[in-house]
Design a protein around this motif. Structure first.
Motif, PDB file in Angstrom:
ATOM      1  N   ALA A  15       9.914   8.691  39.395  1.00 44.79           N
ATOM      2  CA  ALA A  15       8.488   8.912  39.628  1.00 44.79           C
ATOM      3  C   ALA A  15       8.296   9.634  40.957  1.00 44.79           C
ATOM      4  N   PRO A  16       7.147  10.242  41.168  1.00 48.29           N
ATOM      5  CA  PRO A  16       6.866  10.868  42.464  1.00 48.29           C
ATOM      6  C   PRO A  16       6.908   9.821  43.587  1.00 48.29           C
ATOM      7  N   VAL A  17       7.267  10.270  44.767  1.00 46.88           N
ATOM      8  CA  VAL A  17       7.393   9.364  45.915  1.00 46.88           C
ATOM      9  C   VAL A  17       6.089   8.602  46.158  1.00 46.88           C
ATOM     10  N   SER A  18       4.952   9.253  45.957  1.00 51.21           N
ATOM     11  CA  SER A  18       3.659   8.582  46.167  1.00 51.21           C
ATOM     12  C   SER A  18       3.511   7.375  45.249  1.00 51.21           C
ATOM     13  N   GLU A  19       4.137   7.403  44.084  1.00 53.11           N
ATOM     14  CA  GLU A  19       4.103   6.258  43.171  1.00 53.11           C
ATOM     15  C   GLU A  19       5.175   5.236  43.541  1.00 53.11           C
ATOM     16  N   LEU A  20       6.327   5.723  43.970  1.00 48.52           N
ATOM     17  CA  LEU A  20       7.432   4.823  44.302  1.00 48.52           C
ATOM     18  C   LEU A  20       7.090   3.889  45.448  1.00 48.52           C
ATOM     19  N   ILE A  21       6.394   4.390  46.460  1.00 47.66           N
ATOM     20  CA  ILE A  21       6.120   3.542  47.625  1.00 47.66           C
ATOM     21  C   ILE A  21       5.118   2.443  47.316  1.00 47.66           C
ATOM     22  N   LYS A  22       4.522   2.455  46.147  1.00 46.26           N
ATOM     23  CA  LYS A  22       3.612   1.382  45.733  1.00 46.26           C
ATOM     24  C   LYS A  22       4.369   0.213  45.105  1.00 46.26           C
ATOM     25  N   LYS A  23       5.617   0.443  44.718  1.00 45.45           N
ATOM     26  CA  LYS A  23       6.429  -0.597  44.088  1.00 45.45           C
ATOM     27  C   LYS A  23       7.010  -1.531  45.159  1.00 45.45           C
ATOM     28  N   PRO A  24       7.125  -2.823  44.866  1.00 47.46           N
ATOM     29  CA  PRO A  24       7.713  -3.728  45.859  1.00 47.46           C
ATOM     30  C   PRO A  24       9.215  -3.536  46.036  1.00 47.46           C
ATOM     31  N   LEU A  26      12.834  -1.090  44.833  1.00 51.72           N
ATOM     32  CA  LEU A  26      13.309   0.190  44.320  1.00 51.72           C
ATOM     33  C   LEU A  26      14.775   0.078  43.914  1.00 51.72           C
ATOM     34  N   ASN A  27      15.169   0.821  42.878  1.00 48.41           N
ATOM     35  CA  ASN A  27      16.584   0.849  42.523  1.00 48.41           C
ATOM     36  C   ASN A  27      17.278   1.941  43.352  1.00 48.41           C
ATOM     37  N   GLU A  30      15.997   5.580  42.955  1.00 48.49           N
ATOM     38  CA  GLU A  30      14.701   5.797  43.605  1.00 48.49           C
ATOM     39  C   GLU A  30      14.859   5.908  45.113  1.00 48.49           C
ATOM     40  N   VAL A  31      15.719   5.060  45.691  1.00 51.55           N
ATOM     41  CA  VAL A  31      15.976   5.124  47.134  1.00 51.55           C
ATOM     42  C   VAL A  31      16.650   6.448  47.487  1.00 51.55           C
ATOM     43  N   ALA A  32      17.563   6.891  46.662  1.00 50.64           N
ATOM     44  CA  ALA A  32      18.232   8.173  46.898  1.00 50.64           C
ATOM     45  C   ALA A  32      17.215   9.309  46.886  1.00 50.64           C
ATOM     46  N   ALA A  33      16.246   9.245  45.990  1.00 54.10           N
ATOM     47  CA  ALA A  33      15.223  10.291  45.917  1.00 54.10           C
ATOM     48  C   ALA A  33      14.334  10.289  47.158  1.00 54.10           C
ATOM     49  N   ILE A  34      13.995   9.116  47.655  1.00 53.72           N
ATOM     50  CA  ILE A  34      13.122   9.012  48.830  1.00 53.72           C
ATOM     51  C   ILE A  34      13.848   9.420  50.103  1.00 53.72           C
ATOM     52  N   THR A  35      15.087   8.971  50.260  1.00 56.39           N
ATOM     53  CA  THR A  35      15.815   9.187  51.509  1.00 56.39           C
ATOM     54  C   THR A  35      16.631  10.479  51.524  1.00 56.39           C
ATOM     55  N   ALA A  36      16.728  11.144  50.388  1.00 56.40           N
ATOM     56  CA  ALA A  36      17.550  12.362  50.248  1.00 56.40           C
ATOM     57  C   ALA A  36      19.020  12.070  50.547  1.00 56.40           C
ATOM     58  N   PRO A  53      19.335  -2.672  54.084  1.00 56.39           N
ATOM     59  CA  PRO A  53      19.496  -4.007  53.480  1.00 56.39           C
ATOM     60  C   PRO A  53      19.112  -3.940  52.002  1.00 56.39           C
ATOM     61  N   TYR A  54      19.736  -4.774  51.186  1.00 51.98           N
ATOM     62  CA  TYR A  54      19.490  -4.750  49.744  1.00 51.98           C
ATOM     63  C   TYR A  54      19.597  -6.145  49.154  1.00 51.98           C
ATOM     64  N   HIS A  55      19.145  -6.259  47.919  1.00 52.56           N
ATOM     65  CA  HIS A  55      19.252  -7.506  47.158  1.00 52.56           C
ATOM     66  C   HIS A  55      20.147  -7.254  45.955  1.00 52.56           C
ATOM     67  N   LYS A  56      21.023  -8.203  45.660  1.00 55.45           N
ATOM     68  CA  LYS A  56      21.886  -8.121  44.487  1.00 55.45           C
ATOM     69  C   LYS A  56      21.329  -9.108  43.463  1.00 55.45           C
ATOM     70  N   ILE A  57      20.970  -8.615  42.298  1.00 58.14           N
ATOM     71  CA  ILE A  57      20.327  -9.439  41.282  1.00 58.14           C
ATOM     72  C   ILE A  57      21.226  -9.489  40.053  1.00 58.14           C
ATOM     73  N   GLY A  58      21.543 -10.687  39.630  1.00 61.69           N
ATOM     74  CA  GLY A  58      22.337 -10.846  38.418  1.00 61.69           C
ATOM     75  C   GLY A  58      23.761 -10.342  38.541  1.00 61.69           C
ATOM     76  N   GLY A  59      24.272 -10.230  39.731  1.00 60.91           N
ATOM     77  CA  GLY A  59      25.655  -9.827  39.931  1.00 60.91           C
ATOM     78  C   GLY A  59      25.898  -8.327  39.982  1.00 60.91           C
ATOM     79  N   ARG A  60      25.051  -7.521  39.342  1.00 65.65           N
ATOM     80  CA  ARG A  60      25.295  -6.078  39.313  1.00 65.65           C
ATOM     81  C   ARG A  60      24.105  -5.238  39.749  1.00 65.65           C
ATOM     82  N   SER A  61      22.935  -5.697  39.471  1.00 62.15           N
ATOM     83  CA  SER A  61      21.736  -4.910  39.741  1.00 62.15           C
ATOM     84  C   SER A  61      21.383  -4.959  41.227  1.00 62.15           C
ATOM     85  N   VAL A  62      21.158  -3.790  41.803  1.00 58.38           N
ATOM     86  CA  VAL A  62      20.841  -3.682  43.226  1.00 58.38           C
ATOM     87  C   VAL A  62      19.405  -3.213  43.377  1.00 58.38           C
ATOM     88  N   ARG A  63      18.662  -3.869  44.259  1.00 55.27           N
ATOM     89  CA  ARG A  63      17.294  -3.471  44.552  1.00 55.27           C
ATOM     90  C   ARG A  63      17.089  -3.459  46.062  1.00 55.27           C
TER      91      ARG A  63
END
Length: 87
Positions: A15-24, A26-27, A30-36, A53-63
């Motif tokens: 999604a466009p960055v303007s939409e991404l920054i509204k999400k609590p 990011l995968n 999405e972070v790669a797109a924002i930070t280049a 810093p990141y969160h590991k969810i369910g052993g594999r999913s990173v947010r």
């Protein structure tokens, strides 16, 4: 398998960055797109325990917390003082 299906298999629409920054959260794509930064860079930094810093969810999913991504970007801001250096 057609060439188009093969190439689109692993690509995700970002999604466009303007939409991404509204999400609590990011995968990594999405972070790669924002930070280049490349996804491989984000993965390597996680492995080395540095970077964002990141969160590991369910052993594999990173947010990533969107607030952390924005703070990371703001902390690397470079400003120039007009009175210093130069002419």
């Amino acid at each position: 398998m057609t060439e188009q299906k093969k190439n689109s298999k692993r690509r995700t629409q970002i999604a466009p960055v303007s939409e991404l920054i509204k999400k609590p959260y990011l995968n990594e794509a999405e972070v790669a797109a924002i930070t280049a930064r490349a996804i491989s860079t984000l993965r390597n930094e996680r492995f080395l325990r540095k970077g964002l810093p990141y969160h590991k969810i369910g052993g594999r999913s990173v947010r990533y917390l969107t607030k952390d991504v924005i703070e990371f970007m703001e902390s690397r801001r470079i400003t120039f003082n007009e009175n210093e250096g130069g002419e």
